[in-house]
Design a protein around this motif. Structure first.
Motif, PDB file in Angstrom:
ATOM      1  N   LEU A 108      33.615  56.524  51.996  1.00  0.00           N
ATOM      2  CA  LEU A 108      34.547  55.957  51.368  1.00  0.00           C
ATOM      3  C   LEU A 108      34.928  56.844  50.141  1.00  0.00           C
ATOM      4  O   LEU A 108      34.240  57.553  49.630  1.00  0.00           O
ATOM      5  N   PRO A 109      36.128  56.584  49.467  1.00  0.00           N
ATOM      6  CA  PRO A 109      36.389  57.358  48.366  1.00  0.00           C
ATOM      7  C   PRO A 109      35.633  56.601  47.293  1.00  0.00           C
ATOM      8  O   PRO A 109      35.068  55.357  47.337  1.00  0.00           O
ATOM      9  N   LEU A 110      35.477  57.393  45.968  1.00  0.00           N
ATOM     10  CA  LEU A 110      34.440  57.007  45.020  1.00  0.00           C
ATOM     11  C   LEU A 110      34.664  55.538  44.293  1.00  0.00           C
ATOM     12  O   LEU A 110      34.014  54.838  44.311  1.00  0.00           O
ATOM     13  N   PRO A 111      36.103  55.329  44.023  1.00  0.00           N
ATOM     14  CA  PRO A 111      36.555  54.300  43.544  1.00  0.00           C
ATOM     15  C   PRO A 111      36.070  53.070  44.454  1.00  0.00           C
ATOM     16  O   PRO A 111      35.420  51.821  44.102  1.00  0.00           O
ATOM     17  N   GLU A 112      36.344  53.275  45.674  1.00  0.00           N
ATOM     18  CA  GLU A 112      36.107  52.055  46.854  1.00  0.00           C
ATOM     19  C   GLU A 112      34.610  51.930  47.014  1.00  0.00           C
ATOM     20  O   GLU A 112      34.030  50.666  47.060  1.00  0.00           O
ATOM     21  N   LEU A 113      33.695  53.026  46.934  1.00  0.00           N
ATOM     22  CA  LEU A 113      32.188  52.804  46.831  1.00  0.00           C
ATOM     23  C   LEU A 113      31.812  52.198  45.682  1.00  0.00           C
ATOM     24  O   LEU A 113      30.878  51.259  45.942  1.00  0.00           O
ATOM     25  N   PHE A 114      32.365  52.305  44.616  1.00  0.00           N
ATOM     26  CA  PHE A 114      32.049  51.761  43.301  1.00  0.00           C
ATOM     27  C   PHE A 114      32.205  50.114  43.592  1.00  0.00           C
ATOM     28  O   PHE A 114      31.238  49.271  43.142  1.00  0.00           O
ATOM     29  N   ALA A 115      33.470  49.620  43.905  1.00  0.00           N
ATOM     30  CA  ALA A 115      33.973  48.069  44.207  1.00  0.00           C
ATOM     31  C   ALA A 115      32.895  47.891  45.262  1.00  0.00           C
ATOM     32  O   ALA A 115      32.369  46.463  45.097  1.00  0.00           O
ATOM     33  N   GLN A 116      32.798  48.254  46.424  1.00  0.00           N
ATOM     34  CA  GLN A 116      31.987  47.651  47.205  1.00  0.00           C
ATOM     35  C   GLN A 116      30.486  47.671  47.253  1.00  0.00           C
ATOM     36  O   GLN A 116      29.836  46.822  47.822  1.00  0.00           O
ATOM     37  N   ALA A 117      29.885  48.293  46.624  1.00  0.00           N
ATOM     38  CA  ALA A 117      28.503  48.256  45.862  1.00  0.00           C
ATOM     39  C   ALA A 117      28.438  47.196  45.152  1.00  0.00           C
ATOM     40  O   ALA A 117      27.194  46.900  44.428  1.00  0.00           O
ATOM     41  N   GLY A 118      29.514  46.482  44.401  1.00  0.00           N
ATOM     42  CA  GLY A 118      29.216  45.457  43.605  1.00  0.00           C
ATOM     43  C   GLY A 118      29.386  45.871  42.127  1.00  0.00           C
ATOM     44  O   GLY A 118      29.015  44.778  41.300  1.00  0.00           O
ATOM     45  N   TYR A 119      29.755  46.888  41.669  1.00  0.00           N
ATOM     46  CA  TYR A 119      29.928  47.128  40.311  1.00  0.00           C
ATOM     47  C   TYR A 119      31.133  46.617  39.784  1.00  0.00           C
ATOM     48  O   TYR A 119      32.262  46.743  40.451  1.00  0.00           O
ATOM     49  N   ASN A 120      30.910  46.309  38.570  1.00  0.00           N
ATOM     50  CA  ASN A 120      32.292  45.824  37.938  1.00  0.00           C
ATOM     51  C   ASN A 120      32.566  46.876  36.925  1.00  0.00           C
ATOM     52  O   ASN A 120      32.154  46.997  35.866  1.00  0.00           O
ATOM     53  N   ARG A 121      34.019  47.357  36.873  1.00  0.00           N
ATOM     54  CA  ARG A 121      34.532  48.354  35.942  1.00  0.00           C
ATOM     55  C   ARG A 121      34.733  47.810  34.561  1.00  0.00           C
ATOM     56  O   ARG A 121      34.918  48.705  33.837  1.00  0.00           O
ATOM     57  N   ASP A 122      34.725  46.890  34.480  1.00  0.00           N
ATOM     58  CA  ASP A 122      35.044  45.887  33.134  1.00  0.00           C
ATOM     59  C   ASP A 122      33.736  45.974  32.231  1.00  0.00           C
ATOM     60  O   ASP A 122      33.675  45.501  31.332  1.00  0.00           O
ATOM     61  N   LEU A 123      32.623  46.229  33.000  1.00  0.00           N
ATOM     62  CA  LEU A 123      31.276  45.998  32.279  1.00  0.00           C
ATOM     63  C   LEU A 123      30.836  47.497  32.433  1.00  0.00           C
ATOM     64  O   LEU A 123      30.262  48.250  32.979  1.00  0.00           O
ATOM     65  N   PRO A 124      30.734  47.948  30.929  1.00  0.00           N
ATOM     66  CA  PRO A 124      30.061  49.197  30.816  1.00  0.00           C
ATOM     67  C   PRO A 124      28.825  49.751  31.095  1.00  0.00           C
ATOM     68  O   PRO A 124      28.285  50.668  31.685  1.00  0.00           O
ATOM     69  N   GLU A 125      27.673  48.669  31.220  1.00  0.00           N
ATOM     70  CA  GLU A 125      26.489  49.174  31.916  1.00  0.00           C
ATOM     71  C   GLU A 125      26.693  49.220  33.519  1.00  0.00           C
ATOM     72  O   GLU A 125      25.798  49.663  33.858  1.00  0.00           O
TER      73      GLU A 125
END
Length: 192
Positions: A140-157
């Motif tokens: 997967l591309p990095l942004p897609e991996l981020f989203a598919q793993a359940g991470y929320n870009r609006d939460l800094p943590e």
């Protein structure tokens, strides 16, 4: 000249119609006027011709784009080196393209790839990025991996947790393919 013919009252000069009409106004001789008019017409005609040429070029732009694309596909845009590898051999050497979730979705006719809903503050993302990659075809591309793993870009943590998980997994269970850039493609290390 205006001061001489104007009527003054309290620092305001009044120039009535009759006084203005009597004001001498310099006018070039008739033959000079005719030369000015001829030059203005010549320039206006040139502008009209240029406008027509630009409009005709804009109307042919789609045709030019198709010709440019055809020339690019045929390899006619730059001089070709006869010692370069032919495209058919390059394609054979590279093999078929990997099927990612996005290409599988487009083959099924979906307009957008299916995504998990954005997690809320209570939802915890998964730190096992290799498992997420395996679920999504191995890469997967990095942004897609981020989203598919359940991470929320609006939460800094979540952003911090993702990059910690990525740092721990890189070189072990997952690896970068291609250039190491922000939107790099990641794949499971044992997928090769």
């Amino acid at each position: 000249m205006f001061r001489e013919i104007a009527r003054w009252s309290t620092n305001i000069a009044h120039l009535g119609l009759e006084r203005f009409r009597a004001l001498p106004f310099p006018i070039p001789p008739r033959d000079e006027q005719q030369r000015i008019v001829a030059e203005a017409r010549r320039r206006l005609d040139a502008i009209a011709g240029q406008t027509r040429a630009v409009q005709a070029s804009l109307a042919r732009l789609p045709e030019f784009e198709l010709e440019l694309l055809a020339a690019a596909v045929a390899g006619e845009l730059t001089p070709q080196d006869p010692h370069d590898e032919p495209s058919s051999e390059l394609l054979q050497r590279l093999g078929p393209p990997r099927k990612t979730q996005a290409t599988l979705s487009s083959l099924r006719g979906d307009t957008m790839p299916k995504r998990r809903p954005r997690p809320t503050r209570q939802a915890e993302p998964t730190p096992d990025l290799a498992a997420v990659l395996k679920e999504n075809g191995g890469s997967l591309p990095l942004p897609e991996l981020f989203a598919q793993a359940g991470y929320n870009r609006d939460l800094p943590e979540h952003v911090e947790l993702f990059y910690l998980a990525l740092r721990n997994a890189l070189g072990g269970t997952i690896r970068l393919t291609g250039d190491a850039a922000e939107n790099a493609e990641l794949e499971v290390a044992d997928a090769a």
